[in-house]
Each structure stands twice: as structure tokens, then as C-alpha cells.
Motif scaffolding. Sequence first.
Motif, PDB file in Angstrom:
ATOM      1  N   VAL A 141       0.064  32.602  31.150  1.00 42.60           N
ATOM      2  CA  VAL A 141      -0.978  32.824  32.150  1.00 42.60           C
ATOM      3  C   VAL A 141      -2.325  32.441  31.532  1.00 42.60           C
ATOM      4  N   LEU A 142      -2.995  31.476  32.130  1.00 38.20           N
ATOM      5  CA  LEU A 142      -4.234  30.925  31.584  1.00 38.20           C
ATOM      6  C   LEU A 142      -5.412  31.259  32.498  1.00 38.20           C
ATOM      7  N   ASP A 143      -6.568  31.509  31.871  1.00 36.48           N
ATOM      8  CA  ASP A 143      -7.769  31.841  32.644  1.00 36.48           C
ATOM      9  C   ASP A 143      -8.816  30.725  32.583  1.00 36.48           C
ATOM     10  N   ARG A 144      -8.406  29.518  32.277  1.00 33.66           N
ATOM     11  CA  ARG A 144      -9.293  28.338  32.197  1.00 33.66           C
ATOM     12  C   ARG A 144     -10.289  28.423  31.050  1.00 33.66           C
ATOM     13  N   THR A 145      -9.924  29.155  30.008  1.00 33.39           N
ATOM     14  CA  THR A 145     -10.752  29.151  28.790  1.00 33.39           C
ATOM     15  C   THR A 145     -10.772  27.767  28.159  1.00 33.39           C
ATOM     16  N   TYR A 146      -9.628  27.111  28.159  1.00 38.24           N
ATOM     17  CA  TYR A 146      -9.508  25.792  27.545  1.00 38.24           C
ATOM     18  C   TYR A 146      -9.800  24.714  28.576  1.00 38.24           C
ATOM     19  N   ALA A 147     -10.556  23.692  28.151  1.00 36.29           N
ATOM     20  CA  ALA A 147     -10.778  22.526  28.999  1.00 36.29           C
ATOM     21  C   ALA A 147      -9.456  21.775  29.170  1.00 36.29           C
ATOM     22  N   PRO A 148      -9.294  21.009  30.259  1.00 31.16           N
ATOM     23  CA  PRO A 148      -8.004  20.350  30.507  1.00 31.16           C
ATOM     24  C   PRO A 148      -7.524  19.475  29.354  1.00 31.16           C
ATOM     25  N   ALA A 149      -8.416  18.667  28.757  1.00 31.82           N
ATOM     26  CA  ALA A 149      -7.985  17.794  27.655  1.00 31.82           C
ATOM     27  C   ALA A 149      -7.555  18.607  26.443  1.00 31.82           C
ATOM     28  N   LYS A 150      -8.320  19.664  26.116  1.00 32.58           N
ATOM     29  CA  LYS A 150      -7.954  20.499  24.968  1.00 32.58           C
ATOM     30  C   LYS A 150      -6.661  21.258  25.231  1.00 32.58           C
ATOM     31  N   LEU A 151      -6.488  21.717  26.467  1.00 30.46           N
ATOM     32  CA  LEU A 151      -5.260  22.433  26.796  1.00 30.46           C
ATOM     33  C   LEU A 151      -4.045  21.520  26.689  1.00 30.46           C
ATOM     34  N   ARG A 187      10.582  22.078  30.415  1.00 31.45           N
ATOM     35  CA  ARG A 187      11.158  21.825  29.094  1.00 31.45           C
ATOM     36  C   ARG A 187      10.027  21.555  28.106  1.00 31.45           C
ATOM     37  N   PRO A 188      10.294  21.641  26.794  1.00 30.70           N
ATOM     38  CA  PRO A 188       9.237  21.367  25.817  1.00 30.70           C
ATOM     39  C   PRO A 188       8.595  19.989  25.979  1.00 30.70           C
ATOM     40  N   SER A 189       9.384  18.975  26.301  1.00 36.05           N
ATOM     41  CA  SER A 189       8.835  17.622  26.426  1.00 36.05           C
ATOM     42  C   SER A 189       7.940  17.461  27.643  1.00 36.05           C
ATOM     43  N   GLN A 190       7.968  18.409  28.572  1.00 29.93           N
ATOM     44  CA  GLN A 190       7.168  18.304  29.789  1.00 29.93           C
ATOM     45  C   GLN A 190       5.856  19.077  29.707  1.00 29.93           C
ATOM     46  N   LEU A 191       5.618  19.782  28.623  1.00 26.13           N
ATOM     47  CA  LEU A 191       4.445  20.651  28.562  1.00 26.13           C
ATOM     48  C   LEU A 191       3.134  19.873  28.573  1.00 26.13           C
ATOM     49  N   ALA A 192       3.090  18.745  27.867  1.00 26.05           N
ATOM     50  CA  ALA A 192       1.823  18.010  27.737  1.00 26.05           C
ATOM     51  C   ALA A 192       1.310  17.513  29.078  1.00 26.05           C
ATOM     52  N   ALA A 258      -3.638  39.349  19.960  1.00 31.44           N
ATOM     53  CA  ALA A 258      -4.115  38.357  18.985  1.00 31.44           C
ATOM     54  C   ALA A 258      -5.469  37.843  19.439  1.00 31.44           C
ATOM     55  N   ALA A 259      -6.359  37.609  18.479  1.00 27.04           N
ATOM     56  CA  ALA A 259      -7.662  36.977  18.733  1.00 27.04           C
ATOM     57  C   ALA A 259      -7.657  35.623  18.050  1.00 27.04           C
ATOM     58  N   ILE A 260      -8.033  34.587  18.779  1.00 29.73           N
ATOM     59  CA  ILE A 260      -8.019  33.229  18.228  1.00 29.73           C
ATOM     60  C   ILE A 260      -9.373  32.576  18.483  1.00 29.73           C
ATOM     61  N   ASP A 261      -9.706  31.656  17.608  1.00 32.45           N
ATOM     62  CA  ASP A 261     -10.893  30.825  17.785  1.00 32.45           C
ATOM     63  C   ASP A 261     -10.469  29.580  18.550  1.00 32.45           C
ATOM     64  N   ASP A 262     -10.867  29.475  19.807  1.00 33.55           N
ATOM     65  CA  ASP A 262     -10.375  28.386  20.645  1.00 33.55           C
ATOM     66  C   ASP A 262     -10.936  27.032  20.240  1.00 33.55           C
ATOM     67  N   ARG A 263     -11.871  26.994  19.271  1.00 34.10           N
ATOM     68  CA  ARG A 263     -12.375  25.703  18.788  1.00 34.10           C
ATOM     69  C   ARG A 263     -11.438  25.069  17.769  1.00 34.10           C
ATOM     70  N   ARG A 264     -10.544  25.850  17.195  1.00 33.47           N
ATOM     71  CA  ARG A 264      -9.637  25.328  16.176  1.00 33.47           C
ATOM     72  C   ARG A 264      -8.419  24.681  16.822  1.00 33.47           C
ATOM     73  N   PRO A 265      -8.093  23.447  16.460  1.00 28.89           N
ATOM     74  CA  PRO A 265      -6.883  22.819  17.003  1.00 28.89           C
ATOM     75  C   PRO A 265      -5.631  23.602  16.630  1.00 28.89           C
ATOM     76  N   ASN A 266      -4.707  23.686  17.564  1.00 31.29           N
ATOM     77  CA  ASN A 266      -3.413  24.362  17.413  1.00 31.29           C
ATOM     78  C   ASN A 266      -3.528  25.877  17.344  1.00 31.29           C
ATOM     79  N   ALA A 267      -4.706  26.445  17.606  1.00 32.09           N
ATOM     80  CA  ALA A 267      -4.820  27.910  17.571  1.00 32.09           C
ATOM     81  C   ALA A 267      -3.958  28.539  18.658  1.00 32.09           C
ATOM     82  N   LEU A 268      -4.038  28.033  19.864  1.00 37.68           N
ATOM     83  CA  LEU A 268      -3.226  28.574  20.960  1.00 37.68           C
ATOM     84  C   LEU A 268      -1.746  28.262  20.748  1.00 37.68           C
ATOM     85  N   ALA A 269      -1.439  27.020  20.384  1.00 42.98           N
ATOM     86  CA  ALA A 269      -0.038  26.618  20.219  1.00 42.98           C
ATOM     87  C   ALA A 269       0.649  27.422  19.128  1.00 42.98           C
ATOM     88  N   ALA A 270      -0.016  27.601  17.983  1.00 43.59           N
ATOM     89  CA  ALA A 270       0.607  28.332  16.878  1.00 43.59           C
ATOM     90  C   ALA A 270       0.797  29.807  17.221  1.00 43.59           C
TER      91      ALA A 270
END
Length: 286
Positions: A141-151, A187-192, A258-270
Motif C-alpha cells: 500500500v503506497l501513499d505516493r511518497t515516491y515519485a513514479p520514476a523512483k518507485l 509476478r516479480p518480472s512484472q513489478l517494474a 521500519a523507518a527508511i530514507d527515501d532518498r537512498r536507492p533500494n531503501a524501499l526494495a530492501a
Amino acid sequence: MQPQAQDAQAAEHAPPPADAGELSGLRLLLDQLDALLRDPTLALALKAFTARLTDGVRRLAAATVAAVRRLRFPRKALLALLALALPLALLALLNSGDDRSTPAAAPRSAAVAGGASLPGVEMPALRRAQVRPKPVRVALVLDRTYAPAKLRRELRSLGTWLAQHHAAGTRVTLIDARSARASASLRPSQLASARASRATPSTTSAIRSALGRPQGRRLLVSVGSAAPTVGGARTLSITPRRGAAIGVPARTGRRSRAAIDDRRPNALAATVARAIMAASGQRERR
């Protein structure tokens, strides 16, 4: 024809005398070269380069002597090292900039301060490979914190990790917390390339539809805003916060935070990957 007439005719056809004040091409080139050599900017640059070259050679010689005293290299090995080190040192000095390159480093510091070049977060590695890890149904469930390209980049990293380290039956559903729109079970391959385009009556109904039957392993992840909880499912609440350290989500029973810094790449994914590991019983290699 008389001699005087011949002299007059020769004088008439002779080329006009060159102007005494006119410079030839070679003379003009020499004058420009002389002016260039007298330019104080070039002289200072040559002087600075000579000083750097001398200082670099002196430091290299001192370091080589100190290394030889500590390691006691044979003479032939020392000569070979010197033959290899001197050209490398000269190349390094030639590639190094002068003092005028110092202002150019200011934008780099500003980029770090703004978060554009923060280091990325490593995806989790498994302690031991599981032959048949249990598949997990995930509602993200996302609240649009991430921009579309970053997401898209985060979802691509998560999909790649799932394809390499998890069960083939694992599915992820994206849900927009504001509009209650949801994607298909991906599926995992469809997420991007996923889009939350399917309208649902409410966020709660979208979550229940995504998680499916209570018998399976289910995980509810909410980013930013809190999502309605569903009985029998693990939950992870992710709070984007600048400067937050990336770590293993803190668990309270079946609920995690969990608290993450959304500026760091892979923070959400990891972070989501670690929650999926916990839901399926996988362990991370430290």
C-alpha cells in the motif's frame, strides 16, 4: 635598344618593394609565441606544474625508500617497481587539475547535501539457500511518497531480488492508499511496469482481495500512511524519514515497523525484501 631604355623597362616590370613595417608570416608567428611565453598566466601554470612534479617525485622516492627498509626487497625487484611506479606517478600528476578545479567541487557537495548522491542500500543476502521457500502474498500500500520514476526503480530491484531468491509463487499487489486503486496480482518480472489502475470499493477490500485466503503466508506493507490491518496477516509499517538508518524492521509479534530514507536507492526494495524473508522463514546472512 639603349641601356637606359632597358633599365627603365626592367624597373617598370619589377615587383613593388615590400613595406618595411610589414611583418612576414614567420615573423608574426614568432612574435605571438614570444608574447605567449611572456604571459604571466602560462608562466604561473608551468611553475605550479613543475612544483607538483618535483614534490610528487620526492614523495614517491621517500615512500619507496621507506618500503624498501621495511620489506627489504631485492635490488632487481626494487628497480622493477621503480620502473613501474614512475610512469604511473607522472600520469597521475598530468591528470590532476590545478587550483581552478576547486570551485567545481561545490556542486558535488551540494548534491550530497540534497541527497542526490547518497549511497544505496544493499539488498539482503540469504544465510542458506532454501530449496523450496514458501510463497508469500504481498499487499503493498503506497501513499505516493515516491515519485513514479523512483518507485519503478525500487520495484525493479525488488522484482529482481524475488526472482533470484524467492518462491515462484510469490505475488505482489500494488494499492494506492488515496484512490483505493489496485494492480493485478503481479509476478516479480512484472513489478517494474506495474500500474494501480483497477478501481476497488475501498482500500480494505483491495487489501483483502490481494492477500487472498487466510491459510497462506500473507504480508501487508504500508508506506507512509497507515493501512487497515487484516487478521492473520503479517504487517510492516514503513515511515519515510530523512536521515533514517536502514536496518532490519523492528518486530512486535506479527507487526513490524521500519523507518527508511527515501532518498537512498533500494531503501524501499530492501526493506520489503527483508519483510518477505521473515514471512517465509528465510534468514539473512550477516
